[in-house]
Design an enzyme around this catalytic site. Structure first.
Site, PDB file in Angstrom:
ATOM      1  CB  CYS A  12      23.448  46.350  66.649  1.00  0.00           C
ATOM      2  SG  CYS A  12      22.212  45.853  67.854  1.00  0.00           S
ATOM      3  CG  HIS A  42      10.981  44.952  67.986  1.00  0.00           C
ATOM      4  ND1 HIS A  42      11.355  46.176  68.459  1.00  0.00           N
ATOM      5  CD2 HIS A  42      10.029  44.508  68.834  1.00  0.00           C
ATOM      6  CE1 HIS A  42      10.648  46.455  69.527  1.00  0.00           C
ATOM      7  NE2 HIS A  42       9.848  45.463  69.772  1.00  0.00           N
ATOM      8  CG  HIS A  77      14.144  46.236  73.814  1.00  0.00           C
ATOM      9  ND1 HIS A  77      13.368  45.221  73.327  1.00  0.00           N
ATOM     10  CD2 HIS A  77      14.423  47.017  72.774  1.00  0.00           C
ATOM     11  CE1 HIS A  77      13.187  45.390  72.027  1.00  0.00           C
ATOM     12  NE2 HIS A  77      13.828  46.460  71.669  1.00  0.00           N
ATOM     13  CD  GLU A 130      16.922  51.894  74.742  1.00  0.00           C
ATOM     14  OE1 GLU A 130      16.948  51.423  73.595  1.00  0.00           O
ATOM     15  OE2 GLU A 130      17.600  52.877  75.085  1.00  0.00           O
ATOM     16  CB  SER A 224      12.334  47.285  64.262  1.00  0.00           C
ATOM     17  OG  SER A 224      13.546  47.987  64.270  1.00  0.00           O
TER      18      SER A 224
HETATM   19 FE1  F3S Z   1      21.996  47.380  69.457  1.00  0.00          FE
HETATM   20 FE2  F3S Z   1      22.634  47.767  71.919  1.00  0.00          FE
HETATM   21 FE3  F3S Z   1      22.570  49.749  70.245  1.00  0.00          FE
HETATM   22  S1  F3S Z   1      21.046  46.430  71.185  1.00  0.00           S
HETATM   23  S2  F3S Z   1      21.021  49.224  68.753  1.00  0.00           S
HETATM   24  S3  F3S Z   1      23.991  48.054  70.215  1.00  0.00           S
HETATM   25  S4  F3S Z   1      21.895  49.737  72.339  1.00  0.00           S
END
Ligand code: F3S
Length: 285
Positions: A12, A42, A77, A130, A224
């Protein structure tokens, strides 16, 4: 025969940003020691590569407090406020914050709300880093729940407002279910759906693909949290769902003679691992 790979599979933006930051810092501060507080993501493969390049993973606050110089990177996190204070005191340390902006947003919300004596409920996993980080920005009353039973047991004073937030990678359906239980109570509740966009899209797409597939492969590190949730979601739509870390965990014979195989991956799974799995699944068809 079809292999459907989720468009949202893999890094992401928050994870990509954090990993890029570590490589940038390695380039920028040649000769200095680069530390990450916890594994940057992770994913064992990525962490191994960074270790080869000299990055040191610091696991505890005690170890962190002993660092007197070098670069310390906070991972996506996020962390509690005291960690920033600790690192700011160490004058020789360069602090680089790779906390995902979506997580920082939750820190700001809970900090501001708890200053107004609002009680905070976090829907998430209490042992996840987190959530531990978010708890560290709350000044007053807070609780973490993740099951309907825990939601039913919530008891707070009725004269204070309550704000509900979610761990960014929480399962959206479960979040809604827990919120509905909490809304039945007589509190003045504000619900902030802080599940991040990347997670929401990834979960929706994974479910849609699993619905059309006879077998589903979910790739991600065993630790994860977002991959574990993807696995649960895919299992609801496709009984033959396999959770693997790399191609080595996949028994291609298990896929048998299925017509359609879906592939998705968690937010910390590198592209090369997804591609390797995809290419090998293709070969058997
Ligand atoms: Fe990635 Fe940020 Fe969401 S690390 S899973 S975009 S909170």
């Amino acid at each position: 025969m079809k292999v459907i790979r989720a468009k949202t599979a893999g890094f992401c933006f928050g994870v990509k940003r954090a990993v890029d930051i570590v490589y940038e810092q390695l380039d920028k501060h040649k000769g200095k020691t680069i530390y990450t507080f916890g594994s940057i993501i992770h994913n064992e493969e990525v962490v191994k590569d960074l270790t080869k390049k000299g990055v040191i993973v610091v696991r505890t606050e005690e170890e962190l407090s002993k660092i007197t110089d070098g670069v310390v990177i906070i991972r996506s996190h996020g962390v509690k406020r005291e960690i920033y204070e600790l690192l700011e005191k160490a004058k020789g340390v360069i602090l680089v914050d790779a906390t995902c902006p979506d997580v920082r947003r939750i820190h700001r919300i809970v900090e501001q709300e708890s200053e107004k004596e609002t009680a905070i409920i976090i829907i998430g996993d209490i042992i996840h880093p987190e959530v531990q980080g978010i708890l560290g920005w709350i000044k007053g009353q807070a609780m973490v729940i993740k099951t309907p039973e825990e939601a039913r047991k919530v008891k707070l004073s009725e004269d204070k407002p309550v704000v509900i937030v979610a761990q960014t990678t929480f399962n959206y359906k479960k979040f809604k279910e827990l919120v509905e239980i909490l809304l039945e109570k007589r509190y003045d509740i504000s619900v902030l759906n802080t599940i991040c966009n990347a997670t929401r899209k990834r979960q929706e797409e994974a479910f849609q693909i699993a619905e059309q597939s006879e077998a589903m492969i979910v790739i991600g590190d065993k630790h994860s949290s977002n991959t574990q949730k993807l696995f649960e979601i895919c299992q609801q739509a496709c009984k033959a769902t396999y959770y693997i870390q790399t191609l080595a965990d996949l028994d291609l014979n298990q896929l048998g003679s299925v017509e359609t195989v879906g592939i998705t991956a968690g937010a910390s799974t590198p592209n090369n691992i997804i591609e390797e799995v995809q290419n090998n699944v293709r070969v058997i068809f």
